[in-house]
Design a protein around this motif. Structure first.
Motif, PDB file in Angstrom:
ATOM      1  N   VAL A 153      35.015  35.244  43.228  1.00  0.00           N
ATOM      2  CA  VAL A 153      34.509  35.762  42.465  1.00  0.00           C
ATOM      3  C   VAL A 153      33.139  36.289  42.762  1.00  0.00           C
ATOM      4  O   VAL A 153      33.444  37.231  41.975  1.00  0.00           O
ATOM      5  CB  VAL A 153      33.597  34.132  42.145  1.00  0.00           C
ATOM      6  CG1 VAL A 153      33.151  34.154  40.540  1.00  0.00           C
ATOM      7  CG2 VAL A 153      34.700  33.165  41.970  1.00  0.00           C
ATOM      8  N   MET A 154      32.869  35.674  44.232  1.00  0.00           N
ATOM      9  CA  MET A 154      31.908  37.092  44.217  1.00  0.00           C
ATOM     10  C   MET A 154      32.333  38.257  44.460  1.00  0.00           C
ATOM     11  O   MET A 154      31.680  39.512  44.001  1.00  0.00           O
ATOM     12  CB  MET A 154      31.840  36.943  45.749  1.00  0.00           C
ATOM     13  CG  MET A 154      30.550  35.173  46.114  1.00  0.00           C
ATOM     14  SD  MET A 154      29.137  35.231  45.717  1.00  0.00           S
ATOM     15  CE  MET A 154      28.854  35.887  46.970  1.00  0.00           C
ATOM     16  N   HIS A 155      33.684  38.920  44.956  1.00  0.00           N
ATOM     17  CA  HIS A 155      34.321  39.832  44.838  1.00  0.00           C
ATOM     18  C   HIS A 155      34.244  40.466  43.570  1.00  0.00           C
ATOM     19  O   HIS A 155      34.194  41.434  42.888  1.00  0.00           O
ATOM     20  CB  HIS A 155      35.970  39.715  45.196  1.00  0.00           C
ATOM     21  CG  HIS A 155      36.564  41.485  45.406  1.00  0.00           C
ATOM     22  ND1 HIS A 155      36.645  41.957  46.216  1.00  0.00           N
ATOM     23  CD2 HIS A 155      37.600  41.928  44.668  1.00  0.00           C
ATOM     24  CE1 HIS A 155      36.776  43.057  46.281  1.00  0.00           C
ATOM     25  NE2 HIS A 155      37.466  42.986  45.752  1.00  0.00           N
ATOM     26  N   PHE A 164      38.363  47.227  32.041  1.00  0.00           N
ATOM     27  CA  PHE A 164      37.735  46.823  32.950  1.00  0.00           C
ATOM     28  C   PHE A 164      37.672  45.581  32.934  1.00  0.00           C
ATOM     29  O   PHE A 164      37.333  44.878  33.401  1.00  0.00           O
ATOM     30  CB  PHE A 164      37.778  48.211  34.005  1.00  0.00           C
ATOM     31  CG  PHE A 164      38.747  48.499  34.888  1.00  0.00           C
ATOM     32  CD1 PHE A 164      39.516  48.266  35.128  1.00  0.00           C
ATOM     33  CD2 PHE A 164      39.064  50.392  34.458  1.00  0.00           C
ATOM     34  CE1 PHE A 164      40.511  48.920  35.965  1.00  0.00           C
ATOM     35  CE2 PHE A 164      39.129  50.716  34.936  1.00  0.00           C
ATOM     36  CZ  PHE A 164      39.871  50.244  36.035  1.00  0.00           C
ATOM     37  N   ILE A 165      36.146  46.349  32.283  1.00  0.00           N
ATOM     38  CA  ILE A 165      35.129  44.628  31.838  1.00  0.00           C
ATOM     39  C   ILE A 165      35.928  42.983  31.446  1.00  0.00           C
ATOM     40  O   ILE A 165      35.901  42.437  32.157  1.00  0.00           O
ATOM     41  CB  ILE A 165      34.211  45.361  31.416  1.00  0.00           C
ATOM     42  CG1 ILE A 165      33.387  46.420  31.821  1.00  0.00           C
ATOM     43  CG2 ILE A 165      32.800  44.004  31.380  1.00  0.00           C
ATOM     44  CD1 ILE A 165      32.304  47.051  30.514  1.00  0.00           C
ATOM     45  N   ASN A 166      36.590  43.977  30.138  1.00  0.00           N
ATOM     46  CA  ASN A 166      37.169  42.593  29.402  1.00  0.00           C
ATOM     47  C   ASN A 166      38.322  41.673  30.948  1.00  0.00           C
ATOM     48  O   ASN A 166      38.283  40.297  30.821  1.00  0.00           O
ATOM     49  CB  ASN A 166      38.180  43.079  28.194  1.00  0.00           C
ATOM     50  CG  ASN A 166      38.731  41.718  27.596  1.00  0.00           C
ATOM     51  OD1 ASN A 166      37.584  41.033  27.829  1.00  0.00           O
ATOM     52  ND2 ASN A 166      39.211  41.913  27.236  1.00  0.00           N
ATOM     53  N   GLU A 167      38.967  42.961  31.586  1.00  0.00           N
ATOM     54  CA  GLU A 167      39.752  42.279  32.119  1.00  0.00           C
ATOM     55  C   GLU A 167      39.129  41.276  33.305  1.00  0.00           C
ATOM     56  O   GLU A 167      39.860  40.158  33.872  1.00  0.00           O
ATOM     57  CB  GLU A 167      40.815  43.528  32.565  1.00  0.00           C
ATOM     58  CG  GLU A 167      42.078  42.961  33.699  1.00  0.00           C
ATOM     59  CD  GLU A 167      43.247  42.094  32.495  1.00  0.00           C
ATOM     60  OE1 GLU A 167      43.971  41.148  33.100  1.00  0.00           O
ATOM     61  OE2 GLU A 167      42.775  42.406  31.998  1.00  0.00           O
ATOM     62  N   LEU A 168      38.252  41.518  34.380  1.00  0.00           N
ATOM     63  CA  LEU A 168      37.129  41.328  35.312  1.00  0.00           C
ATOM     64  C   LEU A 168      36.442  39.669  34.292  1.00  0.00           C
ATOM     65  O   LEU A 168      37.063  38.604  35.128  1.00  0.00           O
ATOM     66  CB  LEU A 168      36.394  42.155  35.154  1.00  0.00           C
ATOM     67  CG  LEU A 168      35.260  41.920  36.611  1.00  0.00           C
ATOM     68  CD1 LEU A 168      36.832  42.301  37.847  1.00  0.00           C
ATOM     69  CD2 LEU A 168      34.013  42.821  37.043  1.00  0.00           C
ATOM     70  N   ALA A 191      27.259  50.223  36.922  1.00  0.00           N
ATOM     71  CA  ALA A 191      27.305  50.954  37.651  1.00  0.00           C
ATOM     72  C   ALA A 191      27.553  52.798  36.528  1.00  0.00           C
ATOM     73  O   ALA A 191      27.196  53.995  36.503  1.00  0.00           O
ATOM     74  CB  ALA A 191      26.481  51.805  38.983  1.00  0.00           C
ATOM     75  N   ASN A 192      28.832  52.498  36.700  1.00  0.00           N
ATOM     76  CA  ASN A 192      29.671  53.641  35.601  1.00  0.00           C
ATOM     77  C   ASN A 192      28.954  54.045  34.665  1.00  0.00           C
ATOM     78  O   ASN A 192      29.871  54.954  33.941  1.00  0.00           O
ATOM     79  CB  ASN A 192      31.828  53.267  36.676  1.00  0.00           C
ATOM     80  CG  ASN A 192      31.835  53.732  37.502  1.00  0.00           C
ATOM     81  OD1 ASN A 192      31.069  54.444  38.311  1.00  0.00           O
ATOM     82  ND2 ASN A 192      32.733  53.620  37.765  1.00  0.00           N
ATOM     83  N   SER A 193      29.255  52.580  33.541  1.00  0.00           N
ATOM     84  CA  SER A 193      29.201  52.722  32.454  1.00  0.00           C
ATOM     85  C   SER A 193      27.892  53.310  32.003  1.00  0.00           C
ATOM     86  O   SER A 193      27.754  54.100  31.299  1.00  0.00           O
ATOM     87  CB  SER A 193      28.741  51.265  31.950  1.00  0.00           C
ATOM     88  OG  SER A 193      30.811  50.725  32.577  1.00  0.00           O
ATOM     89  N   ARG A 194      26.907  53.552  33.424  1.00  0.00           N
ATOM     90  CA  ARG A 194      25.768  53.683  32.527  1.00  0.00           C
ATOM     91  C   ARG A 194      25.798  55.504  32.943  1.00  0.00           C
ATOM     92  O   ARG A 194      24.985  55.977  31.779  1.00  0.00           O
ATOM     93  CB  ARG A 194      24.609  53.333  33.869  1.00  0.00           C
ATOM     94  CG  ARG A 194      23.258  51.937  33.591  1.00  0.00           C
ATOM     95  CD  ARG A 194      22.576  52.410  34.425  1.00  0.00           C
ATOM     96  NE  ARG A 194      22.062  51.127  34.611  1.00  0.00           N
ATOM     97  CZ  ARG A 194      22.518  49.919  35.506  1.00  0.00           C
ATOM     98  NH1 ARG A 194      22.605  50.325  36.774  1.00  0.00           N
ATOM     99  NH2 ARG A 194      22.598  48.054  35.966  1.00  0.00           N
ATOM    100  N   ARG A 206      30.783  41.498  42.089  1.00  0.00           N
ATOM    101  CA  ARG A 206      30.634  42.844  43.297  1.00  0.00           C
ATOM    102  C   ARG A 206      31.187  43.601  42.148  1.00  0.00           C
ATOM    103  O   ARG A 206      30.640  44.735  41.546  1.00  0.00           O
ATOM    104  CB  ARG A 206      30.715  43.194  44.029  1.00  0.00           C
ATOM    105  CG  ARG A 206      30.140  42.419  45.631  1.00  0.00           C
ATOM    106  CD  ARG A 206      30.142  42.601  46.767  1.00  0.00           C
ATOM    107  NE  ARG A 206      31.706  42.350  47.251  1.00  0.00           N
ATOM    108  CZ  ARG A 206      31.953  40.603  47.435  1.00  0.00           C
ATOM    109  NH1 ARG A 206      30.728  39.849  47.515  1.00  0.00           N
ATOM    110  NH2 ARG A 206      32.357  40.474  47.745  1.00  0.00           N
ATOM    111  N   ALA A 207      32.674  43.681  41.402  1.00  0.00           N
ATOM    112  CA  ALA A 207      33.251  44.895  41.018  1.00  0.00           C
ATOM    113  C   ALA A 207      32.634  45.186  39.737  1.00  0.00           C
ATOM    114  O   ALA A 207      32.257  46.506  39.211  1.00  0.00           O
ATOM    115  CB  ALA A 207      34.529  44.268  40.356  1.00  0.00           C
ATOM    116  N   ALA A 208      32.138  43.770  39.170  1.00  0.00           N
ATOM    117  CA  ALA A 208      31.751  44.103  37.703  1.00  0.00           C
ATOM    118  C   ALA A 208      29.881  44.877  38.159  1.00  0.00           C
ATOM    119  O   ALA A 208      29.596  45.504  37.156  1.00  0.00           O
ATOM    120  CB  ALA A 208      31.349  43.061  36.824  1.00  0.00           C
TER     121      ALA A 208
END
Lengths: 202, 242
Positions: A143-145, A56-60, A155-158, A148-150
């Motif tokens: 981009v702001m969206h 997800f992070i990579n895609e984002l 948070a999930n990553s933590r 926010r998703a990142a």
């Protein structure tokens, strides 16, 4: 050059500057995602929940880079439009001055057509600028969206990192870096939006 | 803007200059207009600062749609930085300017005006029944430079050659050549780079029948002062800054 024109030039030029910083940060996120993926792979089952997050992070990051690239092209168009509007406005003002100075000259009335044309061109540019600013603000919102998703992903990553045993620190560092990057993107893009928003309805 | 008719025949020459509204920190310039029954040519139409007074002055002689031709002797801003404004005001006009300066002059914006490049060996501008000759004056001072000769009116427009810097109320014609020389000396020695180019130009223009020599700055020369100027210039060493 009026103060408003100067501010408009600065606002448009600042987009490119702010977005180049966003681009650097987005590339950092992409690197963090690759790093996280390697750690999660080594951690195996202990970081099972973390593995899909890295994708997800990579895609984002990729999408953000793509968006920013497009916005930069758009910002260049907006810059050219600003130059165009400046020239058209200068011409209109000079034509009006020439008409005034011509007074009762034999052919003074022949200046009316160029004055009208210059006014129309200037107004066209102003309308086009407002339209383009609105579109650019929409793209910046996208981009702001992503930013926010990142942050949600961070948070999930933590949470996932907390279950990764000895890999906890490495994965938490990844989460922190994504969160920090998302913050930076958010702040930079927000500055662009504030600088531009006054021209949307001016 | 002061307007002086310097030729009246089948067509007219009008000199514009001594603009009282000009900012003090920009150089004073002379603009010339050749007016035929239905067309109008502006010679060295001036800088962007001068556009409004120049346009206002031209409107005493021609409507906008009859301003069909512009001529730029060379690329300097005091000659033609108003191009972008003329470009937006005129819908059917040509700019006659040195071919080698085309890519440079287009920086001033030249979209609706047609750029007619003048080749190094010169050419002509046909304005209804009037044919004006474009006389090469390269390196005087610009590397691509032309003067305009009207054989009918016997006027040679010489750009920076013959120029002098004087106050705003200066008469338009030289009235005392000997006194005028000192106002021209440094200008020509410093701005004109080549003695060889100067000699070639003098040989060329001595063959022309000239009543008025009309520079872009300062006063015009008429009658015997034209020959006096050519003799004086011939003897002058130029290119002194090296």
């Amino acid at each position: 050059m009026t103060n408003q024109t100067k501010s408009q030039f600065i606002a448009v030029a600042s987009i490119t500057s702010e977005l180049s910083a966003v681009m650097v940060v987005a590339k950092e996120i992409s690197l963090a995602a690759a790093n996280a993926k390697a750690i999660a792979f080594r951690a195996g089952d202990k970081a099972k929940g973390f593995q899909p997050i890295t994708d997800f992070i990579n895609e984002l990051a990729k999408e953000t880079i793509e968006l920013v690239t497009n916005i930069n092209i758009y910002a260049l168009v907006l810059y050219r439009l600003t130059v165009d509007e400046f020239q058209k406005t200068a011409a209109y003002n000079k034509f009006e001055l020439a008409t005034k100075m011509a007074g009762d000259a034999t052919y003074a009335k022949s200046m009316q057509e160029p004055v009208n044309q210059a006014k129309l061109s200037m107004q066209d540019c102003q309308r086009q600028f407002k339209r383009d600013v609105s579109q650019l603000l929409g793209q910046l919102e996208a981009v702001m969206h992503h930013a926010r998703a990142a942050r949600v992903i961070a948070a999930n990553s933590r949470i996932e990192a907390s279950q990764a045993g000895e890999y906890l620190q490495s994965l938490q560092a990844v989460a922190e870096s994504v969160d920090k990057a998302a913050h930076t993107i958010h702040d930079n893009v927000q500055r662009c939006r504030i600088a531009l928003s006054i021209y949307r309805n001016s | 803007m002061k307007m002086t008719k310097i030729y009246e025949g089948s067509h007219q020459w009008i000199m514009f200059g001594r603009d009282e509204g000009k900012p003090n920190n920009i150089i004073d310039t002379n603009q010339y207009v050749v007016r035929t029954p239905n067309r109008c040519l502006l010679l060295d139409p001036g800088g962007a600062e001068l556009f409004a007074p120049m346009m206002a002055a031209v409107l005493h002689h021609a409507p906008v749609d009859q301003i069909t031709d512009l001529f730029a002797s060379h690329q300097d801003p005091d000659v033609i930085s108003s191009l972008g404004l003329w470009d937006q005001a005129l819908t059917n006009a040509k700019l006659h300017a040195p071919a080698i300066w085309e890519g440079f002059l287009r920086h001033y914006s030249c979209e609706s005006i047609e750029y007619v490049p003048i080749p190094d060996n010169g050419g002509t501008i046909k304005l209804e029944s009037v044919e004006l000759q474009l006389i090469p004056a390269h390196y005087l001072h610009s590397s691509g430079n032309f003067h305009v000769y009207d054989p009918q009116a016997k006027i040679l427009m010489t750009g920076d050659v013959g120029a002098a810097i004087e106050g705003p109320d200066t008469p338009v014609f030289v009235d005392n050549f000997a006194a005028h020389v000192e106002k021209m000396r440094f200008w020509h020695q410093r701005w004109m780079p080549s003695n060889q180019a100067k000699r070639v130009w003098i040989e060329r223009v001595r063959n022309l029948d000239i009543d008025i020599l009309a520079p872009q700055h300062g006063r015009m020369f008429k009658g015997d002062d034209v020959k006096r100027f050519l003799d004086w210039f011939d003897a002058l060493q130029v290119g002194i800054a090296v």
